[in-house]
Motif scaffolding. Structure first.
Motif, PDB file in Angstrom:
ATOM      1  N   GLY A  40       2.310 -88.865   1.967  1.00 55.38           N
ATOM      2  CA  GLY A  40       1.983 -89.525   3.104  1.00 55.38           C
ATOM      3  C   GLY A  40       2.951 -90.870   2.896  1.00 55.38           C
ATOM      4  N   SER A  41       3.297 -91.286   4.036  1.00 56.95           N
ATOM      5  CA  SER A  41       4.505 -92.311   4.258  1.00 56.95           C
ATOM      6  C   SER A  41       4.057 -93.293   5.525  1.00 56.95           C
ATOM      7  N   LEU A  42       4.382 -94.555   5.386  1.00 53.80           N
ATOM      8  CA  LEU A  42       4.556 -95.380   6.544  1.00 53.80           C
ATOM      9  C   LEU A  42       5.932 -96.310   6.552  1.00 53.80           C
ATOM     10  N   LEU A  43       6.223 -96.818   7.718  1.00 56.59           N
ATOM     11  CA  LEU A  43       7.290 -97.494   8.119  1.00 56.59           C
ATOM     12  C   LEU A  43       6.856 -98.689   8.493  1.00 56.59           C
ATOM     13  N   VAL A  44       7.026 -99.844   7.989  1.00 58.66           N
ATOM     14  CA  VAL A  44       6.481-101.239   8.295  1.00 58.66           C
ATOM     15  C   VAL A  44       7.273-102.177   8.647  1.00 58.66           C
ATOM     16  N   ASP A  45       7.451-102.921   9.798  1.00 58.98           N
ATOM     17  CA  ASP A  45       8.395-103.747   9.999  1.00 58.98           C
ATOM     18  C   ASP A  45       8.255-105.189   9.308  1.00 58.98           C
ATOM     19  N   ALA A  46       9.164-106.185   9.597  1.00 61.03           N
ATOM     20  CA  ALA A  46       9.397-107.257   8.640  1.00 61.03           C
ATOM     21  C   ALA A  46       8.210-108.163   8.832  1.00 61.03           C
ATOM     22  N   ALA A  47       7.500-108.041  10.067  1.00 61.33           N
ATOM     23  CA  ALA A  47       6.286-109.018  10.249  1.00 61.33           C
ATOM     24  C   ALA A  47       4.959-108.038   9.816  1.00 61.33           C
ATOM     25  N   GLY A  48       5.069-107.026   9.139  1.00 61.67           N
ATOM     26  CA  GLY A  48       4.031-106.384   8.648  1.00 61.67           C
ATOM     27  C   GLY A  48       3.192-105.352   9.542  1.00 61.67           C
ATOM     28  N   GLU A  49       3.903-104.950  10.777  1.00 63.29           N
ATOM     29  CA  GLU A  49       3.104-103.992  11.389  1.00 63.29           C
ATOM     30  C   GLU A  49       3.734-102.590  11.179  1.00 63.29           C
ATOM     31  N   VAL A  50       2.699-101.761  10.908  1.00 63.65           N
ATOM     32  CA  VAL A  50       3.057-100.107  10.909  1.00 63.65           C
ATOM     33  C   VAL A  50       3.504 -99.905  12.176  1.00 63.65           C
ATOM     34  N   LEU A  51       4.939 -99.529  12.110  1.00 61.68           N
ATOM     35  CA  LEU A  51       5.536 -98.775  13.055  1.00 61.68           C
ATOM     36  C   LEU A  51       5.173 -97.191  13.322  1.00 61.68           C
ATOM     37  N   PHE A  52       5.176 -96.449  12.186  1.00 60.89           N
ATOM     38  CA  PHE A  52       5.319 -95.138  12.133  1.00 60.89           C
ATOM     39  C   PHE A  52       4.373 -94.721  10.804  1.00 60.89           C
ATOM     40  N   GLU A  53       3.465 -93.510  10.943  1.00 65.24           N
ATOM     41  CA  GLU A  53       2.817 -93.096   9.774  1.00 65.24           C
ATOM     42  C   GLU A  53       2.935 -91.726   9.780  1.00 65.24           C
ATOM     43  N   ASP A  54       3.056 -90.744   9.028  1.00 69.03           N
ATOM     44  CA  ASP A  54       2.902 -89.372   8.952  1.00 69.03           C
ATOM     45  C   ASP A  54       2.668 -88.737   7.393  1.00 69.03           C
ATOM     46  N   HIS A  55       2.399 -87.611   7.333  1.00 70.42           N
ATOM     47  CA  HIS A  55       2.241 -86.955   6.086  1.00 70.42           C
ATOM     48  C   HIS A  55       2.972 -85.604   6.322  1.00 70.42           C
ATOM     49  N   ASN A  56       3.137 -84.895   4.901  1.00 73.38           N
ATOM     50  CA  ASN A  56       3.926 -83.682   4.854  1.00 73.38           C
ATOM     51  C   ASN A  56       3.410 -82.765   5.869  1.00 73.38           C
ATOM     52  N   ARG A  57       4.366 -81.893   6.512  1.00 76.07           N
ATOM     53  CA  ARG A  57       4.200 -81.053   7.384  1.00 76.07           C
ATOM     54  C   ARG A  57       5.042 -79.686   6.870  1.00 76.07           C
ATOM     55  N   VAL A  58       5.154 -79.251   5.833  1.00 76.71           N
ATOM     56  CA  VAL A  58       5.993 -78.056   5.356  1.00 76.71           C
ATOM     57  C   VAL A  58       5.239 -76.920   5.368  1.00 76.71           C
ATOM     58  N   SER A  59       3.764 -77.176   5.595  1.00 76.80           N
ATOM     59  CA  SER A  59       3.128 -75.634   5.336  1.00 76.80           C
ATOM     60  C   SER A  59       3.293 -74.570   6.448  1.00 76.80           C
ATOM     61  N   GLY A  60       4.177 -75.252   7.600  1.00 77.09           N
ATOM     62  CA  GLY A  60       4.574 -74.087   8.577  1.00 77.09           C
ATOM     63  C   GLY A  60       5.874 -73.347   8.363  1.00 77.09           C
ATOM     64  N   GLY A  61       6.464 -73.667   7.096  1.00 71.17           N
ATOM     65  CA  GLY A  61       7.733 -73.012   6.588  1.00 71.17           C
ATOM     66  C   GLY A  61       9.146 -73.795   6.702  1.00 71.17           C
TER      67      GLY A  61
END
Length: 158
Positions: free
Chosen positions: A28-49
């Protein structure tokens, strides 16, 4: 490592938990801007191939489409596991900033060897080998142990 860094890493481990609970690989991963706001989060989605559906790669794509170069450079990517070479390269190519990870690629390789799991088809290179200009921090011992347990569940189900 700041208290905020740790809190963001805890969220990454929670996302990795969600991934394994959904039948996917626990990352799992997050992208956080310089002000500390989470802009994007996701986890692996490789099970679909599609083995390229890593959250860090999704972050790089999202950032390239939605952030100006200066915003990308000042952002931080937090992740439960150190970037693979594909994700490290994507991170560098789009000009993202610092990476903070809970567990390292070396730790994951060691755990897989311990469990008798064959290696991945791509070498587990450190981020700094693939993208030497990226500032990195990690691993974090207690969070790495939580990631180890999620990986153990993936490879040695009870």
């Amino acid at each position: 490592m700041t208290a905020a860094d740790r809190a963001f890493l805890v969220r990454c481990v929670e996302l990795a938990q969600q991934a394994i609970d959904a039948g996917d690989e626990p990352f799992g991963s997050l992208l956080v801007d310089a002000a500390g706001e989470v802009l994007f989060e996701d986890h692996n989605r490789v099970s679909g191939g599609d083995a390229t559906q890593h959250p860090e790669f999704a972050i790089a794509r999202w950032a390239a489409e939605n952030l100006a170069p200066a915003e990308r450079a000042s952002a931080t990517v937090y992740t439960s596991g150190e970037h693979c070479p594909m994700c490290s390269a994507a991170h560098a190519w789009v000009g993202l900033g610092r990476i903070v990870f809970a567990s390292s690629s070396a730790q994951l390789s060691s755990w897989l060897g311990e469990w008798g799991v064959p290696g991945a088809p791509v070498a587990a290179l450190p981020i700094t080998t693939v993208a030497p200009g990226i500032e990195v921090a990690g691993p974090v011992d207690d969070l790495a142990e939580a990631v180890r347990e999620l990986q153990r569940r993936r490879f040695t189900p009870r």
